[in-house]
Scaffold this motif. Structure first.
Motif, PDB file in Angstrom:
ATOM      1  N   HIS A   1      -1.463  21.951 -22.215  1.00  0.00           N
ATOM      2  CA  HIS A   1      -2.540  22.638 -21.581  1.00  0.00           C
ATOM      3  C   HIS A   1      -2.157  24.369 -21.063  1.00  0.00           C
ATOM      4  O   HIS A   1      -2.790  24.910 -21.264  1.00  0.00           O
ATOM      5  N   GLU A   2      -0.867  24.251 -20.793  1.00  0.00           N
ATOM      6  CA  GLU A   2      -0.501  25.810 -20.404  1.00  0.00           C
ATOM      7  C   GLU A   2       0.861  25.815 -21.045  1.00  0.00           C
ATOM      8  O   GLU A   2       1.731  26.696 -20.287  1.00  0.00           O
TER       9      GLU A   2
ATOM     10  N   ARG B   1      -4.468  29.422 -20.847  1.00  0.00           N
ATOM     11  CA  ARG B   1      -4.859  27.840 -20.525  1.00  0.00           C
ATOM     12  C   ARG B   1      -5.518  27.612 -21.784  1.00  0.00           C
ATOM     13  O   ARG B   1      -6.710  28.222 -22.092  1.00  0.00           O
TER      14      ARG B   1
ATOM     15  N   GLN C   1      -9.024  19.399 -16.624  1.00  0.00           N
ATOM     16  CA  GLN C   1      -7.868  20.039 -16.129  1.00  0.00           C
ATOM     17  C   GLN C   1      -8.037  21.609 -15.953  1.00  0.00           C
ATOM     18  O   GLN C   1      -7.581  22.308 -15.027  1.00  0.00           O
ATOM     19  N   ALA C   2      -8.904  22.025 -16.716  1.00  0.00           N
ATOM     20  CA  ALA C   2      -9.372  23.570 -16.552  1.00  0.00           C
ATOM     21  C   ALA C   2     -10.002  23.649 -15.326  1.00  0.00           C
ATOM     22  O   ALA C   2     -10.277  24.917 -14.767  1.00  0.00           O
TER      23      ALA C   2
ATOM     24  N   ASP D   1      -8.414  25.445 -22.522  1.00  0.00           N
ATOM     25  CA  ASP D   1      -9.340  24.590 -21.550  1.00  0.00           C
ATOM     26  C   ASP D   1     -10.183  23.818 -22.492  1.00  0.00           C
ATOM     27  O   ASP D   1     -11.104  22.961 -21.822  1.00  0.00           O
TER      28      ASP D   1
ATOM     29  N   SER E   1      -4.642  27.054 -11.029  1.00  0.00           N
ATOM     30  CA  SER E   1      -3.182  27.336 -11.604  1.00  0.00           C
ATOM     31  C   SER E   1      -2.672  28.475 -11.070  1.00  0.00           C
ATOM     32  O   SER E   1      -3.245  29.445 -11.285  1.00  0.00           O
TER      33      SER E   1
ATOM     34  N   PRO F   1       1.652  25.341 -11.594  1.00  0.00           N
ATOM     35  CA  PRO F   1       0.623  24.890 -12.515  1.00  0.00           C
ATOM     36  C   PRO F   1      -0.283  23.736 -12.327  1.00  0.00           C
ATOM     37  O   PRO F   1       0.359  22.725 -11.402  1.00  0.00           O
ATOM     38  N   SER F   2      -1.085  23.694 -13.131  1.00  0.00           N
ATOM     39  CA  SER F   2      -2.298  22.590 -12.803  1.00  0.00           C
ATOM     40  C   SER F   2      -1.535  21.390 -13.458  1.00  0.00           C
ATOM     41  O   SER F   2      -2.308  20.476 -12.911  1.00  0.00           O
ATOM     42  N   LYS F   3      -0.646  21.322 -14.334  1.00  0.00           N
ATOM     43  CA  LYS F   3      -0.288  19.935 -14.914  1.00  0.00           C
ATOM     44  C   LYS F   3       0.273  19.131 -13.497  1.00  0.00           C
ATOM     45  O   LYS F   3       0.169  17.837 -13.759  1.00  0.00           O
TER      46      LYS F   3
END
Length: 401
Positions: free
Chosen positions: A43-44, A50, A204-205, A52, A209, A214-216
């Motif tokens: 994703h990133e 990102r 996840q978007a 998305d 983040s 980070p969003s992960k």
């Protein structure tokens, strides 16, 4: 993550048998958890960017045009087919609940129940985005866990006290060819149950983040929790449902259950609530794609009337198709292999190999190629079995009955 496909797992087990059934369910859980981890990681992967949408990741892996041609048709097929299946599921569950709670009432055609279920979506489809569905989504998640638990506990409660000899675990088919085709269909049923990959990047978007956080991180925690819940729902329903009913189980375990009557009726209401949320989760990305195409490519004005028209027509079309072919087991088998296997089982692996280029014959290289080979076999074989099941079911079906 827990979709209505869980209800067909005892039926899939009856077509696979104990040995193959346990292997396919567990292997699918492992493979799809692995590919889901890959998508969260990718994703990133590019600093400051990102991905998305699934197609954006595809464009990064395969190129601007080729990525679109590979990913978008598959993703649209998954999302539209899931919406059609959820229309059928919602209608059948409403019909079953009506039968459970009102024994003396006049039976109502399945077509009408599908129309009643669709009427809810003519309203919900005009909500703006995923975040506006947070309440519906939370309720749907709670319902999926509840009806899955009811399905296996009610099955266990029924037990096999009515006569062990009455429960048969032999093949459902009367011929060797039928046995093979049923096996193919069952593979698609199982594949359909693991359908969350197609909207995971969109979800996840919505998570904030930063380089430090980070969003992960939170996304992967959510994925782990989700897959623990998946295991707690899928394995008991599949194994206990098959143990209790054997090869006489229906393609929807809740249709096979009759007692306790009020609990079975309530479980079907829970299914309806769940697929209401599930339908919207898969429909919103389709709305986004269609509206973006009309505005950017055809240069239509982004008016509220355009939004209203697109969403209303889409709900109407999925409702109409569901009324024409309301065959739950066959639809799951066909779409599970044709649409969901590529996006859930092996497309993330191909992207991973293309982008990261792991060492040839290393652990990562082998893991991805094993997933790709299994996924390709699913894509080829499962639709054959699913299509045959639909054709057989259609022989005795009267349109709009």
């Amino acid at each position: 993550m827990v979709g209505a496909g869980v209800l067909s797992l005892p039926y899939a087990m009856s077509e696979l048998g104990w040995g193959a059934g346990i292997c396919v369910l567990v292997l699918s859980w492992v493979i799809t958890l692995y590919t889901l981890w890959q998508m969260v990681e990718m994703h990133e992967m590019v600093k400051g960017k990102r991905f998305d949408r699934y197609h954006e990741l595809g464009q990064h892996a395969f190129g601007e045009k080729l990525g679109l041609y590979i990913v978008v048709p598959q993703q649209l097929t998954v999302e539209v087919s899931t919406c059609i299946v959820y229309m059928v599921t919602g209608g059948k569950s409403l019909q079953k609940a009506h039968e459970m709670f009102c024994n003396d009432c006049q039976p109502i055609m399945l077509t009408y129940w599908i129309m009643i279920f669709a009427s809810i979506h003519f309203f919900l489809s005009h909500l703006p985005n995923f975040n506006s569905l947070a309440g519906v989504s939370f309720l749907a998640a709670a319902m999926s866990l509840t009806y899955s638990t009811i399905a296996w506990i009610a099955s266990l409660k029924k037990g096999i006290q009515e006569g062990v000899s009455d429960v048969q675990y032999s093949s459902r088919a009367s011929s060797k060819a039928g046995e093979v085709f049923n096996f193919f269909n069952a593979l698609g049923d199982v594949a359909f149950a693991y359908a969350g990959h197609n909207v995971v990047l969109e979800i996840q978007a919505t998570i904030p983040s930063t380089p430090e956080k980070p969003s992960k991180g939170p996304m992967m925690k959510g994925v782990i929790v989700a897959y623990i819940v998946v295991a707690l729902c899928y394995f008991p329903v599949g194994f206990i449902g098959y143990y209790v009913f054997g090869n006489s189980v229906d393609d929807n375990i809740l249709i096979s259950l009759e007692r306790p009557q009020w609990i079975v009726g309530l479980a079907n209401i829970f299914v309806v609530i769940h697929v209401i949320g599930g339908y919207q989760i898969f429909a919103i990305p389709v709305f986004d794609m269609i509206e973006t195409f009309l505005v950017k490519q055809l240069e239509w004005k982004p008016t509220s009337w355009l939004r209203f028209s697109v969403r209303t027509i889409y709900v109407g079309l999925t409702m109409f198709i569901a009324m024409c072919i309301p065959f739950f087991g066959g639809l799951l088998g066909f779409f599970g292999g044709f649409a969901l296997a590529p996006t859930s089982y092996y497309l993330p692996c191909i992207m991973w190999l293309t982008i990261y280029k792991p060492k040839k014959f290393g652990l990562s290289w082998w893991a991805n190629w094993v997933c790709i080979i299994i996924g390709v076999f699913l894509t080829i074989l499962a639709p054959i079995g699913g299509l045959r099941t639909i054709i057989i079911s259609a022989k005795n079906y009267k349109m709009f009955s």
